[in-house]
Design an enzyme around this catalytic site. Structure first.
Site, PDB file in Angstrom:
ATOM      1  N   ASN A 290      41.065  24.535  85.556  1.00 28.95           N
ATOM      2  CA  ASN A 290      42.045  25.606  85.296  1.00 28.95           C
ATOM      3  C   ASN A 290      42.938  25.839  86.517  1.00 28.95           C
ATOM      4  OD1 ASN A 290      40.861  26.203  82.718  1.00 28.95           O
ATOM      5  ND2 ASN A 290      39.206  27.224  83.830  1.00 28.95           N
TER       6      ASN A 290
ATOM      7  N   HIS B 194      37.260  36.004  74.870  1.00 33.44           N
ATOM      8  CA  HIS B 194      36.354  35.411  75.858  1.00 33.44           C
ATOM      9  C   HIS B 194      35.039  36.188  75.946  1.00 33.44           C
ATOM     10  CE1 HIS B 194      35.136  34.438  80.103  1.00 33.44           C
ATOM     11  NE2 HIS B 194      35.579  33.254  79.734  1.00 33.44           N
TER      12      HIS B 194
ATOM     13  N   GLU C 231      43.808  38.594  74.423  1.00 33.85           N
ATOM     14  CA  GLU C 231      44.181  37.756  75.564  1.00 33.85           C
ATOM     15  C   GLU C 231      45.631  37.312  75.406  1.00 33.85           C
ATOM     16  OE1 GLU C 231      41.228  34.623  75.877  1.00 33.85           O
ATOM     17  OE2 GLU C 231      39.626  36.065  75.536  1.00 33.85           O
TER      18      GLU C 231
ATOM     19  N   SER D 162      41.458  31.050  75.697  1.00 33.55           N
ATOM     20  CA  SER D 162      40.954  30.093  76.690  1.00 33.55           C
ATOM     21  C   SER D 162      40.534  28.754  76.097  1.00 33.55           C
ATOM     22  CB  SER D 162      39.798  30.698  77.477  1.00 33.55           C
ATOM     23  OG  SER D 162      38.758  31.093  76.611  1.00 33.55           O
TER      24      SER D 162
ATOM     25  N   HIS E 241      44.605  33.099  81.607  1.00 33.12           N
ATOM     26  CA  HIS E 241      45.252  31.777  81.589  1.00 33.12           C
ATOM     27  C   HIS E 241      46.775  31.847  81.566  1.00 33.12           C
ATOM     28  CE1 HIS E 241      41.477  29.612  81.212  1.00 33.12           C
ATOM     29  NE2 HIS E 241      41.079  30.637  80.473  1.00 33.12           N
TER      30      HIS E 241
ATOM     31  N   LYS F 252      41.626  31.007  88.710  1.00 33.99           N
ATOM     32  CA  LYS F 252      42.151  29.857  87.967  1.00 33.99           C
ATOM     33  C   LYS F 252      43.431  29.355  88.627  1.00 33.99           C
ATOM     34  CE  LYS F 252      39.292  30.861  84.125  1.00 33.99           C
ATOM     35  NZ  LYS F 252      38.954  31.847  83.117  1.00 33.99           N
TER      36      LYS F 252
HETATM   37  C1  LIG Z   1      37.727  32.570  83.001  1.00 33.57           C
HETATM   38  C2  LIG Z   1      38.006  33.772  82.192  1.00 33.57           C
HETATM   39  C3  LIG Z   1      37.554  35.027  82.586  1.00 33.57           C
HETATM   40  C4  LIG Z   1      36.640  35.220  83.771  1.00 33.57           C
HETATM   41  O1  LIG Z   1      37.266  35.006  84.970  1.00 33.57           O
HETATM   42  P1  LIG Z   1      36.409  34.505  86.249  1.00 33.57           P
HETATM   43  O2  LIG Z   1      37.211  34.924  87.412  1.00 33.57           O
HETATM   44  O3  LIG Z   1      36.257  33.038  86.111  1.00 33.57           O
HETATM   45  O4  LIG Z   1      35.078  35.220  86.176  1.00 33.57           O
HETATM   46  C5  LIG Z   1      37.930  36.114  81.831  1.00 33.57           C
HETATM   47  N1  LIG Z   1      38.688  35.977  80.728  1.00 33.57           N
HETATM   48  C6  LIG Z   1      39.118  34.773  80.293  1.00 33.57           C
HETATM   49  C7  LIG Z   1      39.959  34.678  79.076  1.00 33.57           C
HETATM   50  C8  LIG Z   1      38.781  33.633  81.000  1.00 33.57           C
HETATM   51  O5  LIG Z   1      39.179  32.430  80.568  1.00 33.57           O
END
Ligand SMILES: *Cc1c(COP(=O)(O)O)cnc(C)c1O
Length: 388
Positions: free
Chosen positions: A43, A129, A175, A179, A207, A238
């Site tokens: 990512n 998520h 979101e 993801s 994302h 990410k």
């Molecule tokens: C990766 C992700 C998270 C968590 O973030 P981290 O910093 O990796 O703990 C939360 N929401 C979504 C949609 C994600 O893809």
């Protein structure tokens, strides 16, 4: 007699293995780092995770503040990099206030459970998520799930909540970019609906950060509805190449989280190096170089979309290639790996059974040649172009 924990778990692991669902941690080997290997699994959309300027920021912070914050933020764990990072996030997102957590997961968990409770209602998208699902469950609120991006159903649920729970607070969770599917939510319509019914909205921009909108501010800014979204969440882990999560919104929201968000209050502050890296990455997002990287990322995304003859342009750097069974997804991933291309198979329970897939993630660092190689290899496997 009860079985020992070892034999109990060993049996359950064997069951997972038999179903093709066993997960294992693997260290990349030296071959993985050779330039012939193409990775479509990270990512790290803007190629920041290895950026020398972020390494320098980490080193400088360690030299100045040491390696650990030593305590939670409220117990003397707050250091200048934390406050500078939060100010930088607020400026970048044009938000009144921001708060940083050790991960995006911790931010989601601690925020949802702090703002709603057992007399409240959470309405969430089916494909949200795990961190949002877990936060909603932890809150004790009544949870209703609407089919993915189904606005008619969200409207009906908002109506239902207003009629049956007139005194409850209603929080909608969704979101910007999903993801595992890479599509965007119909944010304008969600904002319209939640305003109509007096509900609150929490948007996870994990994302979209760095990828969508001017200065990579995300979808809410791109669609000019940022000011109408009560809670905006994102990750520093990410596209920003570091580690951590943030929440931004009004001052009362952030002050409330400082008091009541358990994953914030009862956890040691992020390390000074981690905060400094994120600070440098956030500041970088507004630079000319960041704009070029983002343009290059989108060029790569659209190149992949056109090679795959996608009927709709990809909406993000995530492109799912549907295999629809565990066996096929695993086999495709293995076949690609033999050709020096890494694309992870995504299986149950990360995605619903029957929707197993390869998850391709595109980066600004990919060359057009690597993308062409991936597209060709997918074609040889018989992986169909994604439909809308
Ligand atoms: C990766 C992700 C998270 C968590 O973030 P981290 O910093 O990796 O703990 C939360 N929401 C979504 C949609 C994600 O893809």
């Amino acid at each position: 007699m009860r079985s020992s924990i070892e034999s109990h778990l060993k049996k359950r692991l064997e069951d997972l293995d038999e179903a093709g669902l066993l997960r294992k941690l693997t260290l990349p080997n030296s071959r993985d780092f050779s330039p012939e290997i193409a990775h479509f699994s990270s990512n790290d959309y803007l190629g920041l995770a290895q950026a020398p300027f972020l390494q320098q920021a980490a080193i400088a912070a360690i030299e100045k503040y040491g390696t650990g914050a030593g305590a939670s933020r409220l117990l003397r764990g707050t250091l200048p990099p934390h406050e500078e990072l939060e100010s930088a996030i607020s400026r970048w997102k044009k938000a009144e206030s921001s708060l940083v957590f050790t991960s995006g997961y911790a931010a989601a968990l601690g925020t949802i459970s702090a703002v709603v409770g057992k007399n409240d209602v959470v309405l969430m998208d089916k494909l949200c998520h795990a961190s949002l699902i877990d936060g909603a469950r932890l809150s004790g609120a009544l949870i209703r799930v609407f089919p993915h991006n189904n606005m008619r159903k969200l409207g009906a649920l908002l109506e239902w909540a207003a009629n049956t729970h007139p005194d409850a607070r209603v929080l909608v969770l969704t979101e910007s970019v999903f993801s595992m599917d890479g599509d965007c939510s119909p944010l304008l319509e969600i904002v319209r609906l939640k305003e109509k019914h007096g509900a609150w909205l929490m948007l996870d921009e994990a994302h979209a950060v760095g990828v969508i909108g001017e200065h990579g501010r995300g979808l809410a800014h791109e669609l000019q509805v940022s000011g109408q979204i009560e809670i905006q969440l994102g990750t520093l882990s990410k596209a920003l190449g570091g580690c951590g999560g943030y929440v931004c919104g009004s001052k009362p929201l952030i002050n409330w989280l400082v008091n009541k968000s358990r994953s914030f209050v009862y956890s040691t502050a992020p390390s000074p190096a981690s905060a400094a890296v994120s600070l440098a990455a956030i500041e970088w997002l507004s630079s000319e170089q960041a704009r070029e990287r983002r343009e290059n990322l989108w060029k790569n995304i659209n190149h992949f979309g056109s090679l795959r003859k996608m009927t709709c342009k990809p909406e993000s750097a995530i492109v799912p290639i549907r295999a629809n069974s565990t066996e096929t997804a695993n086999r495709w991933s293995r076949c690609l790996q033999e050709q020096g291309i890494f694309v992870p198979a995504i299986r149950y329970p990360t995605v619903p059974k029957g929707t197993e897939r390869l998850r391709v993630t595109i980066s600004s660092n990919h060359s057009q040649k690597q993308i062409a190689r991936l597209s060709e290899a997918l074609g040889q496997l018989g992986a169909l172009a994604p439909t809308a």
